[in-house]
Design a protein around this motif. Structure first.
Motif, mmCIF file in Angstrom:
data_model
loop_
_atom_site.group_PDB
_atom_site.id
_atom_site.type_symbol
_atom_site.label_atom_id
_atom_site.label_comp_id
_atom_site.label_asym_id
_atom_site.label_seq_id
_atom_site.Cartn_x
_atom_site.Cartn_y
_atom_site.Cartn_z
ATOM 1 N N PRO A 25 0.922 -1.051 -0.037
ATOM 2 C CA PRO A 25 -0.096 -0.116 -0.043
ATOM 3 C C PRO A 25 0.900 1.158 0.010
ATOM 4 O O PRO A 25 0.442 2.177 -0.692
ATOM 5 C CB PRO A 25 -0.703 -0.186 1.138
ATOM 6 N N PHE A 26 1.975 1.207 0.650
ATOM 7 C CA PHE A 26 2.812 2.478 0.656
ATOM 8 C C PHE A 26 3.512 2.627 -0.548
ATOM 9 O O PHE A 26 3.675 3.944 -1.015
ATOM 10 C CB PHE A 26 3.756 2.400 2.002
ATOM 11 N N CYS A 27 3.730 1.578 -1.299
ATOM 12 C CA CYS A 27 4.338 1.721 -2.670
ATOM 13 C C CYS A 27 3.431 2.256 -3.587
ATOM 14 O O CYS A 27 3.702 2.894 -4.593
ATOM 15 C CB CYS A 27 4.989 0.532 -2.972
ATOM 16 N N GLU A 28 1.865 1.660 -3.344
ATOM 17 C CA GLU A 28 0.867 2.228 -4.244
ATOM 18 C C GLU A 28 1.130 3.944 -4.181
ATOM 19 O O GLU A 28 0.902 4.504 -5.218
ATOM 20 C CB GLU A 28 -0.272 2.092 -3.970
ATOM 21 N N ILE A 29 1.239 4.486 -2.974
ATOM 22 C CA ILE A 29 0.952 5.932 -2.926
ATOM 23 C C ILE A 29 2.488 6.486 -3.496
ATOM 24 O O ILE A 29 2.475 7.489 -4.202
ATOM 25 C CB ILE A 29 1.173 6.318 -1.190
ATOM 26 N N ALA A 30 3.738 5.602 -3.436
ATOM 27 C CA ALA A 30 4.790 6.098 -3.969
ATOM 28 C C ALA A 30 4.608 6.283 -5.633
ATOM 29 O O ALA A 30 5.071 7.228 -6.386
ATOM 30 C CB ALA A 30 5.870 5.127 -3.743
#
Lengths: 240, 105
Positions: A25-30
């Motif tokens: 999920p944090f990489c989706e944001i990235a």
């Protein structure tokens, strides 16, 4: 959220076979932030990179569907994959950054499977680049990046020079959904394939997992009506 | 879910639901159905539950011929797509917030 995670019978790790994997999920944001910067014409090209076995190409395809231009799949499988952690990944990212002449590396602040929160920081250290971690706001200003960081007790604003490493925090943006039409369009985009050895990276781990256990089952709590009841119960079980 | 299997199921369902007769806006309707079907894979109550309701919703309106009415229904379908995207985003956001951040005072 619907899958029950189970520990392997030999306690060497968690069962991952047959478990549906998706982008951190944090990489989706990235990825969303990188695509946004390109849409604002502040950067020229977004390359999506993932390290792992064949299945990670699905995740790269999702990134391409979100708007990345091309992908790089660094193939790691078997024992190397089981032992792979932030150190190995950051070595791979550092090597790729040099090869691709990247000006920004944007990744999630941490992976939700290991919660290390180290890859971004290690990558920056290996490259000797500045880092803007836990970013909740990113603004490019010429050759510099203004980053508002989420820290304990509030927000910190810093200005760093490019090339730089940024790690995304939850409030940075709202990632777009990779819809079917975008997935179909993304099939035309290229994903290059390579191995860590091609980048001169050795995958030897300096960490050995000794044992993995499930968290202890929580005992049911007991409710008491009054303070006197509480004191009596604490006396009864020998706490006081 | 393997996409090629899903495409095949999709093709079978589409031929059942839409037949081979041409009618106004057929390709838009088919495209909407495919997009909704794809989005339904992550539906909280299960992909099967979603697919059944999607299919009956489309079948219920299969005899509508008026292009204006069809356009309205397509717009409603696109609204549902936006609602699903919002649902999925909120579910993920709330899970991450609960797991990683202190509850706000």
């Amino acid at each position: 959220e619907n899958t029950k995670i189970r520990v392997k019978p030999d306690h060497s790790g968690v069962v991952t076979d047959g478990v549906k994997h998706s982008m951190n999920p944090f990489c989706e944001i990235a990825v969303e932030e990188a695509v946004k910067l390109k849409e604002k014409k502040l950067i020229k090209e977004v390359v999506a990179v993932s390290c792992g076995p064949t299945q990670v190409t699905e995740t790269i395809r999702t990134a391409l569907a979100m708007g990345c231009d091309r992908g790089i799949h660094v193939e790691v499988s078997g024992k190397d994959y089981e032992a792979m952690g932030p150190l190995q990944i950051s070595k791979i990212f550092a090597a790729l950054a040099k090869k691709e002449e990247a000006s920004l590396i944007i990744l999630g602040k941490q992976a939700i499977d290991d919660d290390c929160n180290q890859t971004g920081q290690m990558t920056a250290a290996l490259l000797d680049w500045p880092q803007g971690t836990f970013a909740s706001e990113v603004t490019i200003d010429g050759e510099k990046v203004k980053v508002v960081r989420e820290i304990d007790g509030g927000l910190e604003t810093i200005k760093i020079s490019m090339p730089a490493v940024l790690t995304a925090d939850l409030r940075l943006n709202t990632p777009r959904y990779a819809t079917l039409p975008n997935i179909m369009k993304a099939k035309k985009k290229k994903i290059a394939n390579m191995k860590p050895a091609d980048l001169g990276v050795d995958m030897v781990s300096r960490v050995e997992v000794l044992r993995v256990d499930e968290p202890p089952t929580r005992l049911a709590g007991v409710k008491v009506e009054t303070v006197d009841d509480l004191v009596a119960k604490l006396r009864a079980n020998g706490t006081i | 879910m393997c996409f090629s299997t899903e495409s095949h199921l999709c093709a079978v369902q589409l031929s059942l639901a839409f037949g081979t007769m041409a009618y106004p806006l057929r390709s838009e309707v088919v495209r909407l159905y495919k997009n909704l079907l794809y989005l339904g894979q992550e539906y909280p109550k299960g992909a099967g539950y979603f697919r059944d309701r999607l299919k009956s919703a489309f079948l219920k309106n299969k005899d509508v011929k008026d292009p204006e009415m069809i356009k309205q229904m397509i717009a409603r379908g696109e609204f549902v797509i936006k609602e699903l995207e919002a649902l999925y985003y909120l579910r993920k956001y709330r899970t991450m917030k609960k797991r990683y951040y202190e509850p706000e005072e």
